[in-house]
Every structure is written in C-alpha cells, then in structure tokens.
Scaffold this motif. Structure first.
Motif, PDB file in Angstrom:
ATOM      1  N   LEU A  96      38.461  69.259  95.534  1.00  0.00           N
ATOM      2  CA  LEU A  96      39.048  68.854  94.262  1.00  0.00           C
ATOM      3  C   LEU A  96      38.554  69.730  93.112  1.00  0.00           C
ATOM      4  O   LEU A  96      39.328  70.115  92.225  1.00  0.00           O
ATOM      5  CB  LEU A  96      38.721  67.391  93.964  1.00  0.00           C
ATOM      6  CG  LEU A  96      39.180  66.342  94.974  1.00  0.00           C
ATOM      7  CD1 LEU A  96      38.856  64.948  94.460  1.00  0.00           C
ATOM      8  CD2 LEU A  96      40.669  66.468  95.263  1.00  0.00           C
ATOM      9  N   ARG A 100      40.788  72.218  90.613  1.00  0.00           N
ATOM     10  CA  ARG A 100      40.758  72.021  89.163  1.00  0.00           C
ATOM     11  C   ARG A 100      40.334  73.298  88.431  1.00  0.00           C
ATOM     12  O   ARG A 100      40.890  73.636  87.387  1.00  0.00           O
ATOM     13  CB  ARG A 100      39.787  70.887  88.836  1.00  0.00           C
ATOM     14  CG  ARG A 100      39.752  70.478  87.375  1.00  0.00           C
ATOM     15  CD  ARG A 100      38.757  69.349  87.149  1.00  0.00           C
ATOM     16  NE  ARG A 100      39.169  68.116  87.812  1.00  0.00           N
ATOM     17  CZ  ARG A 100      38.493  67.507  88.781  1.00  0.00           C
ATOM     18  NH1 ARG A 100      37.352  68.015  89.217  1.00  0.00           N
ATOM     19  NH2 ARG A 100      38.937  66.386  89.306  1.00  0.00           N
ATOM     20  N   SER A 163      43.001  65.472 101.036  1.00  0.00           N
ATOM     21  CA  SER A 163      42.502  66.125  99.817  1.00  0.00           C
ATOM     22  C   SER A 163      43.645  66.794  99.069  1.00  0.00           C
ATOM     23  O   SER A 163      43.742  66.702  97.840  1.00  0.00           O
ATOM     24  CB  SER A 163      41.434  67.165 100.182  1.00  0.00           C
ATOM     25  OG  SER A 163      40.371  66.587 100.904  1.00  0.00           O
ATOM     26  N   VAL A 167      45.036  66.120  95.227  1.00  0.00           N
ATOM     27  CA  VAL A 167      45.212  67.206  94.255  1.00  0.00           C
ATOM     28  C   VAL A 167      46.627  67.168  93.681  1.00  0.00           C
ATOM     29  O   VAL A 167      46.828  67.259  92.466  1.00  0.00           O
ATOM     30  CB  VAL A 167      44.939  68.577  94.910  1.00  0.00           C
ATOM     31  CG1 VAL A 167      45.418  69.714  94.006  1.00  0.00           C
ATOM     32  CG2 VAL A 167      43.448  68.740  95.184  1.00  0.00           C
ATOM     33  N   PRO A 183      40.361  60.995  90.837  1.00  0.00           N
ATOM     34  CA  PRO A 183      40.637  61.709  92.080  1.00  0.00           C
ATOM     35  C   PRO A 183      39.477  61.627  93.068  1.00  0.00           C
ATOM     36  O   PRO A 183      39.691  61.426  94.268  1.00  0.00           O
ATOM     37  CB  PRO A 183      40.871  63.150  91.613  1.00  0.00           C
ATOM     38  CG  PRO A 183      41.255  63.046  90.186  1.00  0.00           C
ATOM     39  CD  PRO A 183      40.544  61.848  89.649  1.00  0.00           C
ATOM     40  N   GLU A 184      38.249  61.765  92.562  1.00  0.00           N
ATOM     41  CA  GLU A 184      37.079  61.730  93.442  1.00  0.00           C
ATOM     42  C   GLU A 184      36.921  60.370  94.121  1.00  0.00           C
ATOM     43  O   GLU A 184      36.667  60.294  95.330  1.00  0.00           O
ATOM     44  CB  GLU A 184      35.817  62.076  92.648  1.00  0.00           C
ATOM     45  CG  GLU A 184      35.730  63.520  92.193  1.00  0.00           C
ATOM     46  CD  GLU A 184      36.619  63.846  90.998  1.00  0.00           C
ATOM     47  OE1 GLU A 184      36.815  65.037  90.716  1.00  0.00           O
ATOM     48  OE2 GLU A 184      37.146  62.900  90.341  1.00  0.00           O
TER      49      GLU A 184
END
Length: 205
Positions: A96, A100, A163, A167, A183-184
């Motif tokens: 992630l 980013r 994952s 994203v 997201p995490e």
C-alpha cells in the motif's frame, strides 16, 4: 528538471521521469511519446535512440518500479522478524505504501497492460518482489506438515490480489466506497480472515 537531465547526458532517465509524470496525470495509455519527449526537453526523434516506442518506455518505468518495490518489500519483510505473521502483514502494508508513494511506477507495473515478461530485465525485476512475498508466505506455513501446506505461491498471490483490490478501492482520491476503515486496517483484517481460513494462523492470533 528533465532538460537538466538531458544536458547531463542522462536522456534515457529523463524520458522515464517524464513518462512517470504523464502516467500519474493521464494514465499509462493516456499520453503520447511526443508528449514524453516534450516534457524531457527533446525532440520525438531523440526518444528512439533509447526506446523502441511508448510500450518500451512504459516497460522501463515498470522495471524500475519493480526494483524499488522489491527493495521496499524486502525491507518490510526484514528476514521474517519479529514473527512470520508480523513480517507477512508488513509486506502488505509495504504494498500500500509503494502504491501511494510511487503511483506512476505502480500504474506502469500493474495497470498498463505491459507483460512482466516484456523483457528479461523486467521479468527478473518482477520476480524479485514476488519472491519476497512468497518467502513471507512460506514462513507462515512451517508449522503445517509439508504434504498439507497450501502452496506459498498460491496464497501469496491471493494476498497480492487482495492488496491490489484495496489500492484500487482507495486510489487517486476515490473515497474507498465510503468505508469507515483505512486501507491498512482493511487489508490487515482481510489478510487475517484469509490466513485463519487456511489454518495458517490460530484463531486467537
């Protein structure tokens, strides 16, 4: 910046940087080779001294991205410390973080339609990052008898796909389908549920 790179004899990298900026702005198929040349401060004809065409330029962006990605994943894995589960989850967070911080590379790698086998160099770079996740996956299954372990390449690929989905859900300013989770947190919960379902971690972990 790009013109400075050209005058210093680094036209190839200046073109890569120009392409990465255009990929971030317009997507991997939304720019022309002429635009990349213009942003690098050279004529379109000069591009062909280094790249066969736009696809070749995007493939080089992807190759460099995979090199960065592999290093970041290896750093996150940290040899499986402090535990196999923690190291595995760290690789998910690294995925992630890479998307980013390096959106141009990420899109060139995973959203451009460029095959990871477009060149031997790209294939080798892509294999490095995949190998880190597979090592992390393998470490998780050591407590299971060898004949009953799920293939690490299989469940590492599943987590990779998970994952990528996270994203995409949050990418480029989208609100994450109005989910209240980061997201995490979303990825970590998904990984935990998946791994427990495979019997790779105990229900109380």
């Amino acid at each position: 910046m790009s013109k400075r790179g050209y005058h210093h004899g680094n036209l190839r990298q200046a073109l890569v940087e120009a392409a990465l900026g255009l990929i971030e702005e317009k997507g991997p198929t939304g720019f022309t080779l002429s635009e990349a040349a213009k942003n690098a401060g050279v004529t379109p004809a000069a591009v062909y001294r280094h790249f066969e065409g736009r696809e070749d330029l995007i493939a080089e962006c992807a190759r460099q991205g995979h090199e960065i990605f592999a290093d970041l994943m290896a750093y996150a894995f940290d040899g499986g410390k402090p535990s196999a589960l923690a190291a595995f989850e760290a690789t998910g967070r690294a995925y992630l973080a890479f998307a980013r911080k390096h959106p141009g590379h990420y899109m060139a790698m995973f959203e451009s339609g460029t095959s990871a086998n477009a060149s031997p160099e790209l294939a080798a770079a892509a294999a490095k990052s995949r190998a880190v996740l597979e090592r992390a996956a393998e470490a998780l299954s050591q407590h299971i008898p060898e004949g009953k372990r799920p293939p690490p390449s299989m469940f590492s690929a599943h987590v990779w796909a998970m994952s990528h989905g996270v994203v995409e859900l949050f990418a480029r300013g989208r609100p994450g389908a109005n989910t209240p989770f980061s997201p995490e947190d979303l990825l970590e919960a998904g990984i935990g549920i998946y791994l427990r379902g495979l019997g790779l971690i105990r229900p109380d972990e």
